[in-house]
Design a protein around this motif. Structure first.
Motif, PDB file in Angstrom:
ATOM      1  N   MET A  11       0.840  -1.203   0.000  1.00 50.91           N
ATOM      2  CA  MET A  11       0.000   0.000   0.000  1.00 50.91           C
ATOM      3  C   MET A  11       0.873   1.251   0.000  1.00 50.91           C
ATOM      4  N   GLU A  12       1.977   1.220   0.784  1.00 47.69           N
ATOM      5  CA  GLU A  12       2.908   2.354   0.785  1.00 47.69           C
ATOM      6  C   GLU A  12       3.532   2.532  -0.593  1.00 47.69           C
ATOM      7  N   VAL A  13       3.877   1.404  -1.229  1.00 54.21           N
ATOM      8  CA  VAL A  13       4.449   1.461  -2.583  1.00 54.21           C
ATOM      9  C   VAL A  13       3.455   2.142  -3.522  1.00 54.21           C
ATOM     10  N   ALA A  14       2.183   1.726  -3.452  1.00 53.74           N
ATOM     11  CA  ALA A  14       1.156   2.313  -4.321  1.00 53.74           C
ATOM     12  C   ALA A  14       1.020   3.811  -4.064  1.00 53.74           C
ATOM     13  N   GLU A  15       1.043   4.186  -2.786  1.00 52.38           N
ATOM     14  CA  GLU A  15       0.931   5.607  -2.440  1.00 52.38           C
ATOM     15  C   GLU A  15       2.123   6.393  -2.988  1.00 52.38           C
ATOM     16  N   MET A  16       3.324   5.843  -2.823  1.00 51.16           N
ATOM     17  CA  MET A  16       4.528   6.518  -3.323  1.00 51.16           C
ATOM     18  C   MET A  16       4.497   6.665  -4.834  1.00 51.16           C
ATOM     19  N   MET A  17       3.922   5.664  -5.527  1.00 53.15           N
ATOM     20  CA  MET A  17       3.863   5.690  -6.989  1.00 53.15           C
ATOM     21  C   MET A  17       2.637   6.421  -7.511  1.00 53.15           C
ATOM     22  N   GLU A  18       1.743   6.800  -6.583  1.00 52.86           N
ATOM     23  CA  GLU A  18       0.499   7.468  -6.951  1.00 52.86           C
ATOM     24  C   GLU A  18      -0.324   6.625  -7.921  1.00 52.86           C
ATOM     25  N   VAL A  19      -0.459   5.328  -7.567  1.00 51.98           N
ATOM     26  CA  VAL A  19      -1.305   4.395  -8.316  1.00 51.98           C
ATOM     27  C   VAL A  19      -2.200   3.677  -7.314  1.00 51.98           C
ATOM     28  N   ASN A  20      -3.213   2.996  -7.818  1.00 53.70           N
ATOM     29  CA  ASN A  20      -4.086   2.206  -6.957  1.00 53.70           C
ATOM     30  C   ASN A  20      -3.363   0.944  -6.498  1.00 53.70           C
ATOM     31  N   HIS A  21      -3.688   0.508  -5.290  1.00 47.45           N
ATOM     32  CA  HIS A  21      -3.045  -0.684  -4.730  1.00 47.45           C
ATOM     33  C   HIS A  21      -3.245  -1.903  -5.632  1.00 47.45           C
ATOM     34  N   PHE A  22      -4.434  -2.039  -6.226  1.00 48.47           N
ATOM     35  CA  PHE A  22      -4.680  -3.208  -7.079  1.00 48.47           C
ATOM     36  C   PHE A  22      -3.714  -3.251  -8.266  1.00 48.47           C
ATOM     37  N   GLU A  23      -3.233  -2.093  -8.707  1.00 53.12           N
ATOM     38  CA  GLU A  23      -2.275  -2.076  -9.815  1.00 53.12           C
ATOM     39  C   GLU A  23      -0.942  -2.689  -9.389  1.00 53.12           C
ATOM     40  N   ILE A  24      -0.536  -2.437  -8.148  1.00 54.14           N
ATOM     41  CA  ILE A  24       0.696  -3.037  -7.630  1.00 54.14           C
ATOM     42  C   ILE A  24       0.492  -4.544  -7.485  1.00 54.14           C
ATOM     43  N   LEU A  25      -0.653  -4.951  -6.932  1.00 52.40           N
ATOM     44  CA  LEU A  25      -0.937  -6.384  -6.792  1.00 52.40           C
ATOM     45  C   LEU A  25      -0.927  -7.070  -8.153  1.00 52.40           C
ATOM     46  N   ARG A  26      -1.530  -6.440  -9.158  1.00 43.27           N
ATOM     47  CA  ARG A  26      -1.554  -7.032 -10.503  1.00 43.27           C
ATOM     48  C   ARG A  26      -0.144  -7.168 -11.068  1.00 43.27           C
ATOM     49  N   LYS A  27       0.689  -6.156 -10.856  1.00 49.28           N
ATOM     50  CA  LYS A  27       2.070  -6.230 -11.348  1.00 49.28           C
ATOM     51  C   LYS A  27       2.820  -7.372 -10.643  1.00 49.28           C
ATOM     52  N   LEU A  28       2.572  -7.537  -9.347  1.00 49.76           N
ATOM     53  CA  LEU A  28       3.247  -8.583  -8.585  1.00 49.76           C
ATOM     54  C   LEU A  28       2.727  -9.977  -8.920  1.00 49.76           C
ATOM     55  N   LEU A  73      15.194  -4.782  -1.509  1.00 49.45           N
ATOM     56  CA  LEU A  73      15.461  -5.433  -2.805  1.00 49.45           C
ATOM     57  C   LEU A  73      14.210  -5.402  -3.689  1.00 49.45           C
ATOM     58  N   GLY A  74      13.049  -5.647  -3.074  1.00 47.73           N
ATOM     59  CA  GLY A  74      11.800  -5.600  -3.824  1.00 47.73           C
ATOM     60  C   GLY A  74      11.518  -4.215  -4.372  1.00 47.73           C
ATOM     61  N   CYS A  75      11.814  -3.198  -3.569  1.00 52.14           N
ATOM     62  CA  CYS A  75      11.644  -1.808  -4.037  1.00 52.14           C
ATOM     63  C   CYS A  75      12.606  -1.512  -5.178  1.00 52.14           C
ATOM     64  N   ASP A  76      13.857  -1.967  -5.043  1.00 52.53           N
ATOM     65  CA  ASP A  76      14.820  -1.784  -6.131  1.00 52.53           C
ATOM     66  C   ASP A  76      14.272  -2.405  -7.412  1.00 52.53           C
ATOM     67  N   PHE A  77      13.716  -3.608  -7.253  1.00 45.92           N
ATOM     68  CA  PHE A  77      13.169  -4.342  -8.384  1.00 45.92           C
ATOM     69  C   PHE A  77      12.016  -3.559  -9.016  1.00 45.92           C
ATOM     70  N   LEU A  78      11.064  -3.106  -8.193  1.00 44.29           N
ATOM     71  CA  LEU A  78       9.917  -2.354  -8.719  1.00 44.29           C
ATOM     72  C   LEU A  78      10.337  -1.042  -9.360  1.00 44.29           C
ATOM     73  N   THR A  83       9.114   3.314 -15.332  1.00 43.77           N
ATOM     74  CA  THR A  83      10.010   4.237 -16.033  1.00 43.77           C
ATOM     75  C   THR A  83       9.497   5.664 -15.898  1.00 43.77           C
ATOM     76  N   GLY A  84      10.301   6.575 -16.360  1.00 41.31           N
ATOM     77  CA  GLY A  84       9.897   7.974 -16.389  1.00 41.31           C
ATOM     78  C   GLY A  84       9.761   8.573 -15.002  1.00 41.31           C
ATOM     79  N   GLU A  85       8.903   9.566 -14.907  1.00 39.27           N
ATOM     80  CA  GLU A  85       8.740  10.333 -13.686  1.00 39.27           C
ATOM     81  C   GLU A  85       8.285   9.459 -12.511  1.00 39.27           C
TER      82      GLU A  85
END
Length: 103
Positions: A11-28, A73-78, A83-85
């Protein structure tokens, strides 16, 4: 003896990326159209828990939902997957967050 890994939540990752949490779950996890990061790592015998650890959280209504604990390591990976901003801003935010944890 295994060292305790410091993590942030997906959820923190999603907030930092300014995307919905489900988008992070889908990527994972992937879906019927794309293979996710976690199945790809697992299929190639890479230790997933070095990057992502399945967990849960309770939302405001008390419902338990899936999330992941994400290691540095997971954050480095993500960060390498975005890409981009968005990638640049996420990198700046997660690096600072882990520094605050003493890493």
């Amino acid at each position: 003896m295994k060292l305790e890994q410091k993590t942030i939540t997906s959820m923190e990752v999603a907030e930092m990326m300014e995307v919905n949490h489900f988008e992070i779950l889908r990527k994972l996890e992937g879906n019927s159209k794309i293979k996710g990061i976690i199945p790809t790592l697992a299929d190639n015998k890479i230790v997933v828990s070095d990057y992502f650890q399945e967990s849960t959280y309770q939302d405001a209504s008390g419902k338990e939902n899936k999330c992941y604990l994400v290691t540095k390591l997971g954050c480095d990976f993500l960060a390498n997957k975005f890409t981009g901003e968005k990638g640049i801003l996420f990198s700046a935010k997660y690096v600072k967050r882990f520094r605050e944890m003493g890493l």
